[in-house]
Design an enzyme around this catalytic site. Structure first.
Site, PDB file in Angstrom:
ATOM      1  N   ASP A  21     -34.509   4.992  34.817  1.00  0.00           N
ATOM      2  CA  ASP A  21     -35.353   3.888  35.265  1.00  0.00           C
ATOM      3  C   ASP A  21     -36.045   4.248  36.573  1.00  0.00           C
ATOM      4  O   ASP A  21     -35.951   3.540  37.579  1.00  0.00           O
ATOM      5  CB  ASP A  21     -34.544   2.601  35.413  1.00  0.00           C
ATOM      6  N   ASN A  53     -33.656   3.665  29.946  1.00  0.00           N
ATOM      7  CA  ASN A  53     -34.402   3.007  28.869  1.00  0.00           C
ATOM      8  C   ASN A  53     -35.862   2.765  29.241  1.00  0.00           C
ATOM      9  O   ASN A  53     -36.727   2.644  28.372  1.00  0.00           O
ATOM     10  CB  ASN A  53     -33.739   1.694  28.466  1.00  0.00           C
ATOM     11  N   HIS A  54     -36.192   2.731  30.538  1.00  0.00           N
ATOM     12  CA  HIS A  54     -37.590   2.557  30.923  1.00  0.00           C
ATOM     13  C   HIS A  54     -38.386   3.848  30.807  1.00  0.00           C
ATOM     14  O   HIS A  54     -39.618   3.813  30.916  1.00  0.00           O
ATOM     15  CB  HIS A  54     -37.684   1.989  32.345  1.00  0.00           C
ATOM     16  N   HIS A 102     -27.029   6.071  31.355  1.00  0.00           N
ATOM     17  CA  HIS A 102     -27.747   4.896  31.824  1.00  0.00           C
ATOM     18  C   HIS A 102     -27.162   3.600  31.251  1.00  0.00           C
ATOM     19  O   HIS A 102     -27.000   2.616  31.974  1.00  0.00           O
ATOM     20  CB  HIS A 102     -29.226   4.999  31.450  1.00  0.00           C
ATOM     21  N   HIS A 206     -28.215   0.163  34.367  1.00  0.00           N
ATOM     22  CA  HIS A 206     -28.866  -0.628  33.320  1.00  0.00           C
ATOM     23  C   HIS A 206     -28.872  -2.129  33.578  1.00  0.00           C
ATOM     24  O   HIS A 206     -29.696  -2.837  33.016  1.00  0.00           O
ATOM     25  CB  HIS A 206     -28.197  -0.318  31.979  1.00  0.00           C
TER      26      HIS A 206
END
Length: 282
Positions: A21, A53-54, A102, A206
């Site tokens: 992220d 996840n970003h 993450h 996260h």
């Protein structure tokens, strides 16, 4: 930069691990990425970058990174960044005992499956979402295509787990309907994963937590959530946290302070540190 100023800049005996992220955390994502990439190129064995996840197109397009790239450069810059995200490691094992990812784990996840997963192919598809519907009446040709898609999704499912899963207090697993992707997993699942892989701790991020650090299963048990982005989104007024990981037995061994050299962009990095590894998680 605050942590660099207070704890020192990356060096051979001061490695840093950034756990994803890197974008969508303000209006300077481009500058953050270029700074991290420059440090990683300068000290590839001491600046480690896990994927979050970003670092996935559909997520950072919705959350402002594509727009920031277009404002400061052009659309090509966003495409180039996204291409690099596809090859970022999915996790790091520290001293053979601590897994840093993450998101989280599940009952089927193994380190071998994670290393074998085709991380450069990962994109969020409707088949990975928890509300995906599969039709029961299909042309045979479509059934064959669906079977191939299902097989591909099974190969990349470990990636979804380590990027998207979240811990919960209850035992077992269930669909993560808050995010519409991934799963919640309980302390029993985390414990079985640690025993299966002979590990001692999962360090993940996260989720924004108010104190910056949180042990969802109880202090010192299985897993800790760390979140380094203080005052998240400019309005949450949360604290930020980071971790120092190292081997107490080797804390004074100056000769062995540097981590092992890393293979080029491994799917799962494995390092050994004998002093401290600074872990920043967002």
């Amino acid at each position: 930069m605050h942590i660099f100023r207070t704890h020192g800049f990356p060096a051979a005996d001061r490695p840093f691990l950034f756990n994803g992220d890197f974008v969508d955390r303000g209006t300077q994502s481009v500058e953050v990425l270029l700074t991290l990439y420059a440090w990683q190129q300068l000290l590839p064995g001491s600046v480690l970058l896990n994927r979050g996840n970003h670092e996935e197109r559909s997520v950072n397009v919705r959350n402002g990174f594509e727009h920031e790239c277009a404002q400061k450069y052009d659309g090509d810059m966003h495409e180039r960044f996204v291409a690099t995200f596809a090859w970022l490691p999915l996790g790091t094992v520290v001293n053979g005992k601590v897994l840093v990812v993450h998101g989280g784990v599940d009952d089927d996840l193994t380190l071998a499956a994670l290393e074998a997963a085709p991380r450069n192919e990962y994109v969020i598809s409707e088949g990975l979402r928890n509300n995906a519907r599969r039709g029961s009446l299909m042309h045979p040709a479509m059934l064959a295509q669906q079977a191939a898609q299902n097989e591909r999704e099974e190969r990349i499912r470990p990636i979804t787990s380590v990027l998207w899963n979240d811990p919960m207090e209850d035992e077992g697993t269930c669909a993560n309907d808050v995010r519409s992707i991934g799963r919640f997993f309980g302390p029993d699942v985390a414990g079985r994963f640690l025993r299966r892989e002979a590990l001692g701790l999962i360090v993940r991020s996260h989720e924004q937590v108010q104190a910056g650090a949180h042990w969802p299963y109880g202090a010192g048990r299985h897993l800790v959530t760390l979140f380094s982005a203080s005052n998240y989104s400019g309005k949450m007024q949360n604290q930020g946290a980071f971790a120092l990981l190292g081997s107490a037995a080797d804390a004074d061994a100056a000769a062995a302070a540097a981590p092992l050299a890393l293979p080029l962009v491994p799917g799962l990095a494995r390092i050994r540190v004998s002093r401290w590894l600074v872990v920043l998680l967002t």
